[in-house]
Design a protein around this motif. Sequence first.
Motif, PDB file in Angstrom:
ATOM      1  N   GLN A  94      -1.779 -11.429  14.123  1.00  0.00           N
ATOM      2  CA  GLN A  94      -0.426 -11.918  13.670  1.00  0.00           C
ATOM      3  C   GLN A  94      -0.483 -11.402  11.915  1.00  0.00           C
ATOM      4  O   GLN A  94       0.734 -10.966  11.962  1.00  0.00           O
ATOM      5  N   LEU A  95      -1.314 -10.830  11.720  1.00  0.00           N
ATOM      6  CA  LEU A  95      -1.333 -10.772   9.672  1.00  0.00           C
ATOM      7  C   LEU A  95      -0.832  -8.630   9.538  1.00  0.00           C
ATOM      8  O   LEU A  95      -0.160  -8.641   9.123  1.00  0.00           O
ATOM      9  N   ARG A 101       5.613  -8.134   5.591  1.00  0.00           N
ATOM     10  CA  ARG A 101       5.539  -7.149   4.661  1.00  0.00           C
ATOM     11  C   ARG A 101       5.590  -5.503   4.940  1.00  0.00           C
ATOM     12  O   ARG A 101       4.757  -5.444   5.666  1.00  0.00           O
ATOM     13  N   GLN A 102       6.480  -4.416   5.074  1.00  0.00           N
ATOM     14  CA  GLN A 102       6.308  -3.534   4.711  1.00  0.00           C
ATOM     15  C   GLN A 102       4.688  -2.758   4.533  1.00  0.00           C
ATOM     16  O   GLN A 102       4.241  -2.190   5.545  1.00  0.00           O
ATOM     17  N   GLU A 103       4.044  -3.478   3.635  1.00  0.00           N
ATOM     18  CA  GLU A 103       2.542  -2.492   2.858  1.00  0.00           C
ATOM     19  C   GLU A 103       2.443  -2.975   4.097  1.00  0.00           C
ATOM     20  O   GLU A 103       0.903  -2.312   4.624  1.00  0.00           O
ATOM     21  N   THR A 104       1.613  -4.158   4.409  1.00  0.00           N
ATOM     22  CA  THR A 104       0.639  -4.071   5.710  1.00  0.00           C
ATOM     23  C   THR A 104       0.649  -4.107   6.881  1.00  0.00           C
ATOM     24  O   THR A 104       0.305  -3.357   7.315  1.00  0.00           O
ATOM     25  N   TYR A 105       1.744  -3.158   7.086  1.00  0.00           N
ATOM     26  CA  TYR A 105       2.036  -2.983   8.647  1.00  0.00           C
ATOM     27  C   TYR A 105       1.805  -1.355   9.192  1.00  0.00           C
ATOM     28  O   TYR A 105       2.116  -0.916   9.388  1.00  0.00           O
ATOM     29  N   ARG A 106       2.402  -1.067   7.668  1.00  0.00           N
ATOM     30  CA  ARG A 106       2.232   0.793   6.941  1.00  0.00           C
ATOM     31  C   ARG A 106       0.898   1.157   7.479  1.00  0.00           C
ATOM     32  O   ARG A 106       0.615   1.827   7.896  1.00  0.00           O
ATOM     33  N   LEU A 107      -0.108   0.220   7.291  1.00  0.00           N
ATOM     34  CA  LEU A 107      -1.537   0.112   8.013  1.00  0.00           C
ATOM     35  C   LEU A 107      -1.647   0.432   9.395  1.00  0.00           C
ATOM     36  O   LEU A 107      -2.522   2.037   9.788  1.00  0.00           O
ATOM     37  N   VAL A 108      -0.834   0.131   9.995  1.00  0.00           N
ATOM     38  CA  VAL A 108      -1.024  -0.209  11.785  1.00  0.00           C
ATOM     39  C   VAL A 108      -0.229   1.924  11.595  1.00  0.00           C
ATOM     40  O   VAL A 108      -0.628   2.486  12.709  1.00  0.00           O
ATOM     41  N   MET A 121     -11.123   0.829   4.788  1.00  0.00           N
ATOM     42  CA  MET A 121     -10.819  -0.046   3.314  1.00  0.00           C
ATOM     43  C   MET A 121      -9.721  -0.735   3.385  1.00  0.00           C
ATOM     44  O   MET A 121      -9.709  -2.019   2.045  1.00  0.00           O
ATOM     45  N   SER A 122      -8.543  -0.552   3.167  1.00  0.00           N
ATOM     46  CA  SER A 122      -7.610  -1.057   2.672  1.00  0.00           C
ATOM     47  C   SER A 122      -7.681  -2.034   3.746  1.00  0.00           C
ATOM     48  O   SER A 122      -6.750  -3.462   3.473  1.00  0.00           O
ATOM     49  N   VAL A 123      -8.494  -2.150   5.054  1.00  0.00           N
ATOM     50  CA  VAL A 123      -7.711  -3.230   5.792  1.00  0.00           C
ATOM     51  C   VAL A 123      -8.734  -3.995   5.097  1.00  0.00           C
ATOM     52  O   VAL A 123      -7.782  -5.857   5.866  1.00  0.00           O
TER      53      VAL A 123
END
Length: 141
Positions: A94-95, A101-108, A121-123
């Motif tokens: 879910q997170l 938050r675009q910054e969070t999904y950008r990790l995916v 480490m960003s995760v």
Amino acid sequence: MVFHADLSVCSPQFLFALPQKEGYEFFVGQWSRHELHFSSLINIQTLGEIAPSQLILYHYPDLKEEKGVVLMTAEMDPKFITVHQAQCLANQVQLFYGTQRQETYRLVETFNHHPEDFKHMSVIAELEQSGLGSAGAPGGS
């Protein structure tokens, strides 16, 4: 849990970090239609494509249009993962996939489309910022 199905199609894998007593254990989540299969990174590194799923989250989107609800069940291997750890991984889905938050999904997106730029480490930083960073460790909340 609300996320768009197309996100799991265009970014079908992600590296999740499960808090442990000392540090984190990484799990790879792999979407297959409405199923999300998790296997520990160590299993994948050791066994490759034949690594078994240690947790599978099944999503049932039948009521999504009418009721705005997606039902979910899980199948887990209790030799490798506890209910509490499975809940932590489900919360991370879910997170990372259901975020506004675009910054969070950008990790995916980075993990799937620019793996050379992905930083594990960003995760962990995102988990700690969200409050999920201690959720999987024994005694965590």
